[in-house]
Design a protein around this motif. Structure first.
Motif, PDB file in Angstrom:
ATOM      1  N   LEU A   1       0.787  -1.209   0.084  1.00 54.21           N
ATOM      2  CA  LEU A   1       0.134  -0.069  -0.146  1.00 54.21           C
ATOM      3  C   LEU A   1       0.801   1.259   0.051  1.00 54.21           C
ATOM      4  CD1 LEU A   1      -2.763  -1.195   2.721  1.00 54.21           C
ATOM      5  CD2 LEU A   1      -2.742  -1.145  -0.002  1.00 54.21           C
ATOM      6  N   SER A   2       2.173   1.291   0.698  1.00 54.75           N
ATOM      7  CA  SER A   2       2.905   2.274   0.751  1.00 54.75           C
ATOM      8  C   SER A   2       4.333   1.659   1.288  1.00 54.75           C
ATOM      9  CB  SER A   2       2.512   3.253   1.685  1.00 54.75           C
ATOM     10  OG  SER A   2       2.441   3.101   2.949  1.00 54.75           O
ATOM     11  N   ASP A   3       5.310   2.626   1.280  1.00 48.68           N
ATOM     12  CA  ASP A   3       6.497   2.018   1.811  1.00 48.68           C
ATOM     13  C   ASP A   3       6.605   1.509   3.159  1.00 48.68           C
ATOM     14  OD1 ASP A   3       7.670   2.697  -0.434  1.00 48.68           O
ATOM     15  OD2 ASP A   3       8.657   4.599   0.188  1.00 48.68           O
TER      16      ASP A   3
ATOM     17  N   TRP B   1       3.918  -3.206   9.183  1.00 49.01           N
ATOM     18  CA  TRP B   1       3.846  -1.791   9.146  1.00 49.01           C
ATOM     19  C   TRP B   1       5.297  -1.226   9.697  1.00 49.01           C
ATOM     20  CZ3 TRP B   1       2.430   1.476  14.202  1.00 49.01           C
ATOM     21  CH2 TRP B   1       2.875   2.623  14.015  1.00 49.01           C
ATOM     22  N   VAL B   2       5.856  -0.539   9.015  1.00 51.51           N
ATOM     23  CA  VAL B   2       7.429   0.084   9.312  1.00 51.51           C
ATOM     24  C   VAL B   2       6.939   1.472   9.834  1.00 51.51           C
ATOM     25  CG1 VAL B   2       9.707   0.427   8.223  1.00 51.51           C
ATOM     26  CG2 VAL B   2       8.286  -1.212   7.147  1.00 51.51           C
TER      27      VAL B   2
ATOM     28  N   PHE C   1       0.241  -5.590   3.039  1.00 55.63           N
ATOM     29  CA  PHE C   1      -0.543  -6.711   3.423  1.00 55.63           C
ATOM     30  C   PHE C   1      -0.266  -7.969   2.626  1.00 55.63           C
ATOM     31  CE2 PHE C   1      -3.358  -3.188   4.662  1.00 55.63           C
ATOM     32  CZ  PHE C   1      -3.828  -3.833   6.071  1.00 55.63           C
ATOM     33  N   TYR C   2      -0.525  -9.027   3.296  1.00 56.29           N
ATOM     34  CA  TYR C   2      -0.217 -10.286   2.502  1.00 56.29           C
ATOM     35  C   TYR C   2      -1.363 -11.306   2.979  1.00 56.29           C
ATOM     36  CZ  TYR C   2       2.004 -15.115   2.175  1.00 56.29           C
ATOM     37  OH  TYR C   2       2.006 -16.412   1.979  1.00 56.29           O
TER      38      TYR C   2
END
Length: 167
Positions: free
Chosen positions: A13-15, A62-63, A19-20
């Protein structure tokens, strides 16, 4: 006979968010009856086994920062084993002239017969032969946080797992 299918998809979705989703389904059917005795059918204690496996997982990564990564996942697995009676198609009670039996194993399968006495032969169609379904379901929720500082990395988390068996 084996039949297996696995599908998975990654969503970036973004850097910082990924989702997996994964789903796997498979089955294994025995080519012949599993025999529990040396007696031939219909006298022997045997059954047909069909195993069905299903696994699914959803995971979010989530990073939060260059040093912190959080990963939460929810998974489900099911192992189902419907046991089939090897003599269900024989209609043995009907052929013997018994009437008024309920449909299913009672009017079709070879009956369980026990003998008594000091020189009695082994029983016919023992107690492991009737058809039944058993399944085990497992639900898993897991959250892990990884913290990195220099050359060092720590991962800590928690897991909740609930198992249910159905017979």
């Amino acid at each position: 006979n084996n039949n297996n299918t696995t599908n998975s998809v990654d969503f970036n979705l973004s850097d910082a968010h990924r989702f997996y989703v994964m789903c796997s389904h498979g089955s294994k059917k025995m080519t012949g009856p599993y025999s529990l005795s040396v007696m031939p059918l219909p006298y022997g204690d045997s059954r047909l086994i069909y195993e069905i496996m299903t696994v699914a997982q959803v995971r979010h990564t989530w990073v939060a920062s260059p040093r912190v990564v959080n990963q939460i996942s929810y998974g489900f697995s099911r192992f189902s084993v419907p046991i089939q009676n090897t003599t269900i198609d024989g209609q043995y009670p009907i052929k013997a002239g018994l009437k008024g039996l309920p449909p299913g194993e009672a009017d079709s399968a070879f009956p369980t017969i026990s003998f008594s006495g000091p020189n009695a032969p082994s029983q016919w169609r023992g107690s492991n032969s009737p058809a039944f379904n058993e399944a085990a379901n497992t639900f898993t929720l897991q959250d892990n946080v990884q913290w990195t500082r220099g050359k060092h990395s720590l991962t800590f988390g928690a897991q909740i797992q609930i198992g249910r068996a159905h017979v």
